[in-house]
Design a protein around this motif. Structure first.
Motif, PDB file in Angstrom:
ATOM      1  N   PHE A 140       0.825  -1.207   0.000  1.00  0.00           N
ATOM      2  CA  PHE A 140       0.000   0.000   0.000  1.00  0.00           C
ATOM      3  C   PHE A 140       0.863   1.261   0.000  1.00  0.00           C
ATOM      4  CE2 PHE A 140      -2.449   3.319   2.183  1.00  0.00           C
ATOM      5  CZ  PHE A 140      -3.598   3.340   1.400  1.00  0.00           C
ATOM      6  N   SER A 141       1.884   1.293   0.843  1.00  0.00           N
ATOM      7  CA  SER A 141       2.745   2.483   0.915  1.00  0.00           C
ATOM      8  C   SER A 141       3.480   2.704  -0.398  1.00  0.00           C
ATOM      9  CB  SER A 141       3.752   2.332   2.068  1.00  0.00           C
ATOM     10  OG  SER A 141       3.092   2.155   3.302  1.00  0.00           O
ATOM     11  N   ALA A 142       3.974   1.626  -1.011  1.00  0.00           N
ATOM     12  CA  ALA A 142       4.707   1.756  -2.266  1.00  0.00           C
ATOM     13  C   ALA A 142       3.806   2.270  -3.376  1.00  0.00           C
ATOM     14  CB  ALA A 142       5.321   0.412  -2.660  1.00  0.00           C
ATOM     15  N   ILE A 143       2.568   1.775  -3.441  1.00  0.00           N
ATOM     16  CA  ILE A 143       1.685   2.192  -4.533  1.00  0.00           C
ATOM     17  C   ILE A 143       1.196   3.622  -4.306  1.00  0.00           C
ATOM     18  CG2 ILE A 143      -0.664   1.565  -3.798  1.00  0.00           C
ATOM     19  CD1 ILE A 143       1.093   0.596  -7.080  1.00  0.00           C
ATOM     20  N   VAL A 144       1.032   4.044  -3.057  1.00  0.00           N
ATOM     21  CA  VAL A 144       0.674   5.440  -2.778  1.00  0.00           C
ATOM     22  C   VAL A 144       1.809   6.360  -3.201  1.00  0.00           C
ATOM     23  CG1 VAL A 144       0.267   7.102  -0.927  1.00  0.00           C
ATOM     24  CG2 VAL A 144      -0.986   4.951  -0.959  1.00  0.00           C
ATOM     25  N   PHE A 145       3.043   5.983  -2.862  1.00  0.00           N
ATOM     26  CA  PHE A 145       4.206   6.779  -3.264  1.00  0.00           C
ATOM     27  C   PHE A 145       4.300   6.874  -4.786  1.00  0.00           C
ATOM     28  CE2 PHE A 145       8.710   6.533  -4.612  1.00  0.00           C
ATOM     29  CZ  PHE A 145       9.098   7.823  -4.268  1.00  0.00           C
ATOM     30  N   ALA A 146       4.169   5.735  -5.468  1.00  0.00           N
ATOM     31  CA  ALA A 146       4.253   5.736  -6.932  1.00  0.00           C
ATOM     32  C   ALA A 146       3.114   6.535  -7.552  1.00  0.00           C
ATOM     33  CB  ALA A 146       4.246   4.297  -7.457  1.00  0.00           C
ATOM     34  N   VAL A 203      13.233   1.085   2.637  1.00  0.00           N
ATOM     35  CA  VAL A 203      13.977   0.886   1.389  1.00  0.00           C
ATOM     36  C   VAL A 203      13.146   0.093   0.390  1.00  0.00           C
ATOM     37  CG1 VAL A 203      16.017  -0.209   0.369  1.00  0.00           C
ATOM     38  CG2 VAL A 203      16.222   1.052   2.517  1.00  0.00           C
ATOM     39  N   LEU A 204      12.445  -0.923   0.886  1.00  0.00           N
ATOM     40  CA  LEU A 204      11.609  -1.749   0.015  1.00  0.00           C
ATOM     41  C   LEU A 204      10.452  -0.933  -0.562  1.00  0.00           C
ATOM     42  CD1 LEU A 204      11.514  -4.653  -0.964  1.00  0.00           C
ATOM     43  CD2 LEU A 204      10.044  -5.204   0.969  1.00  0.00           C
ATOM     44  N   ILE A 205       9.825  -0.099   0.262  1.00  0.00           N
ATOM     45  CA  ILE A 205       8.740   0.762  -0.217  1.00  0.00           C
ATOM     46  C   ILE A 205       9.246   1.708  -1.297  1.00  0.00           C
ATOM     47  CG2 ILE A 205       7.199   2.648   0.458  1.00  0.00           C
ATOM     48  CD1 ILE A 205       6.924   1.256   3.188  1.00  0.00           C
ATOM     49  N   VAL A 226       9.550   3.497  -6.810  1.00  0.00           N
ATOM     50  CA  VAL A 226      10.330   4.033  -7.933  1.00  0.00           C
ATOM     51  C   VAL A 226      10.170   3.166  -9.174  1.00  0.00           C
ATOM     52  CG1 VAL A 226      12.697   4.432  -8.734  1.00  0.00           C
ATOM     53  CG2 VAL A 226      12.005   5.227  -6.475  1.00  0.00           C
ATOM     54  N   ALA A 227      10.029   1.867  -8.967  1.00  0.00           N
ATOM     55  CA  ALA A 227       9.868   0.967 -10.112  1.00  0.00           C
ATOM     56  C   ALA A 227       8.520   1.128 -10.797  1.00  0.00           C
ATOM     57  CB  ALA A 227      10.054  -0.482  -9.655  1.00  0.00           C
ATOM     58  N   ASP A 228       7.501   1.635 -10.083  1.00  0.00           N
ATOM     59  CA  ASP A 228       6.134   1.664 -10.628  1.00  0.00           C
ATOM     60  C   ASP A 228       5.649   3.051 -11.049  1.00  0.00           C
ATOM     61  OD1 ASP A 228       5.933  -1.031 -10.251  1.00  0.00           O
ATOM     62  OD2 ASP A 228       4.861  -0.925  -8.361  1.00  0.00           O
ATOM     63  N   VAL A 255       2.178  -5.853  -3.843  1.00  0.00           N
ATOM     64  CA  VAL A 255       2.243  -6.928  -2.847  1.00  0.00           C
ATOM     65  C   VAL A 255       3.000  -8.119  -3.418  1.00  0.00           C
ATOM     66  CG1 VAL A 255       0.870  -8.582  -1.524  1.00  0.00           C
ATOM     67  CG2 VAL A 255       0.158  -6.194  -1.645  1.00  0.00           C
ATOM     68  N   LEU A 256       2.751  -8.411  -4.687  1.00  0.00           N
ATOM     69  CA  LEU A 256       3.451  -9.522  -5.337  1.00  0.00           C
ATOM     70  C   LEU A 256       4.943  -9.220  -5.481  1.00  0.00           C
ATOM     71  CD1 LEU A 256       2.681 -12.290  -6.464  1.00  0.00           C
ATOM     72  CD2 LEU A 256       2.447 -11.227  -8.713  1.00  0.00           C
ATOM     73  N   SER A 257       5.290  -7.976  -5.773  1.00  0.00           N
ATOM     74  CA  SER A 257       6.703  -7.591  -5.875  1.00  0.00           C
ATOM     75  C   SER A 257       7.395  -7.732  -4.531  1.00  0.00           C
ATOM     76  CB  SER A 257       6.824  -6.153  -6.381  1.00  0.00           C
ATOM     77  OG  SER A 257       6.315  -6.015  -7.688  1.00  0.00           O
ATOM     78  N   GLU A 258       6.708  -7.299  -3.466  1.00  0.00           N
ATOM     79  CA  GLU A 258       7.291  -7.452  -2.126  1.00  0.00           C
ATOM     80  C   GLU A 258       7.504  -8.917  -1.798  1.00  0.00           C
ATOM     81  OE1 GLU A 258       7.568  -8.596   1.788  1.00  0.00           O
ATOM     82  OE2 GLU A 258       5.634  -8.812   0.756  1.00  0.00           O
ATOM     83  N   ALA A 259       6.530  -9.767  -2.112  1.00  0.00           N
ATOM     84  CA  ALA A 259       6.666 -11.194  -1.840  1.00  0.00           C
ATOM     85  C   ALA A 259       7.812 -11.793  -2.648  1.00  0.00           C
ATOM     86  CB  ALA A 259       5.356 -11.913  -2.160  1.00  0.00           C
ATOM     87  N   THR A 260       7.964 -11.357  -3.900  1.00  0.00           N
ATOM     88  CA  THR A 260       9.053 -11.864  -4.730  1.00  0.00           C
ATOM     89  C   THR A 260      10.410 -11.468  -4.171  1.00  0.00           C
ATOM     90  OG1 THR A 260       7.623 -11.718  -6.688  1.00  0.00           O
ATOM     91  CG2 THR A 260       9.994 -11.899  -7.065  1.00  0.00           C
TER      92      THR A 260
END
Length: 312
Positions: free
Chosen positions: A108-114, A175-177, A182-184, A243-248
């Motif tokens: 959720f945090s990563a997609i909000v940032f992106a 860092v993961l977020i 950044v990737a998305d 979520v799938l990227s984090e799991a990977t």
């Protein structure tokens, strides 16, 4: 609550219930089931300290003698461990609930940032055009040729090299977020730019310019709100992918530290025991991840179709 406020709330709920979006939701059983599944997993993860039978991070709740206990319905299962235990004797159901919290937090945090970064940049490029649009969009095109997982791996590798091990373990989630965000961002920038290119030529934007409103007010107050529809759809689907990227990444061992296990970490640990007969250690975390990603993807597809006026 006053009577007027209550009547206003009821009227709002009635209007929403009678809307096209609510009608489309009610008439699709697959969407309703997906919403129930996603909401159940999310609520169970958020309230994990209240609903989990054990606290997997409490050393006092870990019983090494109960390690590799099969699910409760199996021959040697125990009623206290519904889904069995892992190699450390931790209740697998509790570990999945706590692990889902981390996976959802990162996703959720990563997609909000992106979404925020990419949408603002895309709207600005679509509205202003010129050299800014050319530079940003060419950078987005170049990044889109590289798989997102490789970009996230590169950013995580740079962080591991630049930061001391102790510091990296403390901020590994952040860092993961950042890496996934950044990737998305290019996808959100392209969608927002396309919508802004359409909106900037409409009459209400020309009227705002005529009355002397500055560009930043036009962008934030007029153009940006009218680009949020497709961005919301992309963010819904992007949540599942994040979520799938984090799991990977966690499965590959470059995600969250082992002291804060996510679904990907649980799957990585469990696959070590898959061929020795302890299938439940990896099966149930993987099943949770599959159900969550599938449910969110179905909701994203429905939202895309429901918000597309051409399909009504």
């Amino acid at each position: 609550m006053s009577d007027a406020t209550m009547h206003g709330t009821l009227a709002t709920l009635r209007r929403w219930y009678d809307s096209d979006l609510a009608y489309s939701f009610r008439r699709s059983p697959a969407v309703v089931v997906s919403a129930v599944v996603a909401l159940t997993i999310i609520l169970a993860a958020v309230f994990a300290p209240l609903v989990a039978p054990f606290n997997p991070f409490d050393p006092g709740a870990v019983r090494l003698m109960d390690a590799f206990t099969p699910p409760a319905w199996a021959g040697q299962g125990m009623g206290a461990y519904l889904l069995g235990t892992d190699d450390q004797g931790r209740d697998l159901l509790s570990t999945i609930l706590y692990g889902s919290r981390i996976s959802l937090l990162v996703g959720f945090s990563a997609i909000v940032f992106a979404a925020v970064f990419g949408t603002l940049l895309g709207v600005l490029c679509g509205y202003r055009g010129g050299w800014l649009d050319m530079v940003v969009m060419r950078a987005a095109d170049v990044q889109l040729t590289i798989p997102s997982i490789l970009i996230a791996l590169m950013i995580d590798g740079i962080a591991r090299t630049a930061l001391p091990r102790e510091l990296h373990n403390e901020i590994a989630i952040f860092v993961l977020i950042f890496a996934i965000g950044v990737a998305d961002w290019p996808q959100f920038a392209r969608v927002a730019r396309s919508a802004a290119l359409v909106e900037r030529n409409k009459d209400y934007v020309a009227a705002a310019r005529v009355i002397g409103q500055p560009d930043w007010v036009i962008v934030l107050r007029h153009v940006l709100p009218n680009t949020l529809g497709p961005v919301l759809v992309l963010a819904t689907v992007g949540l599942a992918l994040a979520v799938l990227s984090e799991a990977t990444l966690s499965f590959l061992g470059v995600g969250v530290p082992p002291t804060q296990p996510s679904l990907g970490t649980l799957i990585r640990v469990g696959q070590s025991f898959l061929f020795s007969g302890e299938w439940w250690i990896t099966f149930f975390p993987a099943l949770t991840l599959v159900l969550l990603v599938l449910a969110v993807n179905v909701l994203g597809d429905w939202l895309r179709d429901a918000l597309n006026p051409k399909l009504r």
